[in-house]
Design a protein around this motif. Sequence first.
Motif, PDB file in Angstrom:
ATOM      1  N   ALA A   1      36.868  60.976  11.336  1.00 10.95           N
ATOM      2  CA  ALA A   1      37.161  62.401  11.203  1.00 10.95           C
ATOM      3  C   ALA A   1      38.617  62.645  10.815  1.00 10.95           C
ATOM      4  O   ALA A   1      38.920  63.540  10.022  1.00 10.95           O
TER       5      ALA A   1
ATOM      6  N   ALA B   1      34.177  57.515  15.525  1.00  7.98           N
ATOM      7  CA  ALA B   1      33.950  58.848  14.965  1.00  7.98           C
ATOM      8  C   ALA B   1      35.272  59.596  14.805  1.00  7.98           C
ATOM      9  O   ALA B   1      35.496  60.294  13.804  1.00  7.98           O
ATOM     10  N   LEU B   2      36.172  59.448  15.788  1.00  5.94           N
ATOM     11  CA  LEU B   2      37.492  60.073  15.691  1.00  5.94           C
ATOM     12  C   LEU B   2      38.274  59.480  14.533  1.00  5.94           C
ATOM     13  O   LEU B   2      38.957  60.187  13.794  1.00  5.94           O
TER      14      LEU B   2
ATOM     15  N   MET C   1      38.142  64.057  23.724  1.00  8.07           N
ATOM     16  CA  MET C   1      37.104  63.872  22.705  1.00  8.07           C
ATOM     17  C   MET C   1      35.770  64.455  23.175  1.00  8.07           C
ATOM     18  O   MET C   1      35.031  65.058  22.386  1.00  8.07           O
TER      19      MET C   1
ATOM     20  N   ILE D   1      33.347  64.789  20.100  1.00  8.62           N
ATOM     21  CA  ILE D   1      33.561  63.579  19.301  1.00  8.62           C
ATOM     22  C   ILE D   1      33.015  62.408  20.099  1.00  8.62           C
ATOM     23  O   ILE D   1      33.501  62.097  21.183  1.00  8.62           O
ATOM     24  N   SER D   2      32.020  61.735  19.560  1.00  6.89           N
ATOM     25  CA  SER D   2      31.221  60.790  20.342  1.00  6.89           C
ATOM     26  C   SER D   2      31.893  59.448  20.600  1.00  6.89           C
ATOM     27  O   SER D   2      31.580  58.772  21.579  1.00  6.89           O
TER      28      SER D   2
ATOM     29  N   VAL E   1      42.416  67.457  14.195  1.00  5.46           N
ATOM     30  CA  VAL E   1      41.111  66.982  14.674  1.00  5.46           C
ATOM     31  C   VAL E   1      41.030  67.126  16.194  1.00  5.46           C
ATOM     32  O   VAL E   1      39.981  67.490  16.750  1.00  5.46           O
TER      33      VAL E   1
END
Length: 221
Positions: free
Chosen positions: A32, A28-29, A18, A23-24, A62
């Motif tokens: 997304a 968030a993942l 990530m 990707i923080s 992703v």
Amino acid sequence: MPNTQYPMPNAQKLQDLMQLLGISSFKALSRAAGVSERQLLRLRQGKLEQMRVDVLLKLSPVLQMSLSELVATFSTVELLQEKTAPTQELLEEIADLRTEYQRSQLQLEQQREILLQELQQSTLQLLESLLLQWPTAAQKAQENPQLAAIKIVPLVQKPLEKLLQAWGVEAIAPIGAELPYNPQLHQLMDGNAQPGEKVNIRYTGYLQGEKLLYRAKVSPV
């Protein structure tokens, strides 16, 4: 107190990936990919074999990995030892998903065709008198140039009014009407006018409910 938390053999591996992708957080993942954080928890715990194929298919792009790479990267040791059977099962599930998708697309296309046919049929019924009488009226007008146009106008006007009424379409104002200028409903053909000043309707516009279809064309009085 004993540690009641489940081990997460894949947590650091997923976090490193990530971080590379910018990707923080797991939240968030989750957003997304459009999957729940519970599904991500299973991935972190090394329980990929308990995750649905559609979830893996959402995560794959992703995380910028193919499905096979995702399985190979985050599978548990037990799953890797029995790699052939689960891989074949995954391929079969993917094939089933594709078949279901194609079936859904076909059904949508068929429904769209049926709706189009129904719309055409209802429209033709509303225009029935025009379809049946207009060719004869047009032929008579060609044979007799002196035939008054006022006799032909109703053949077009009445079916058109029925069609517009059936579709909920209303004229903004009749031709020749003088109304306060409203730039949201009126379009100036020439000259200038300030909102509220009188204008003359030269070409009518139309509304369908609250939706503006065409602004009426106007000229200053």
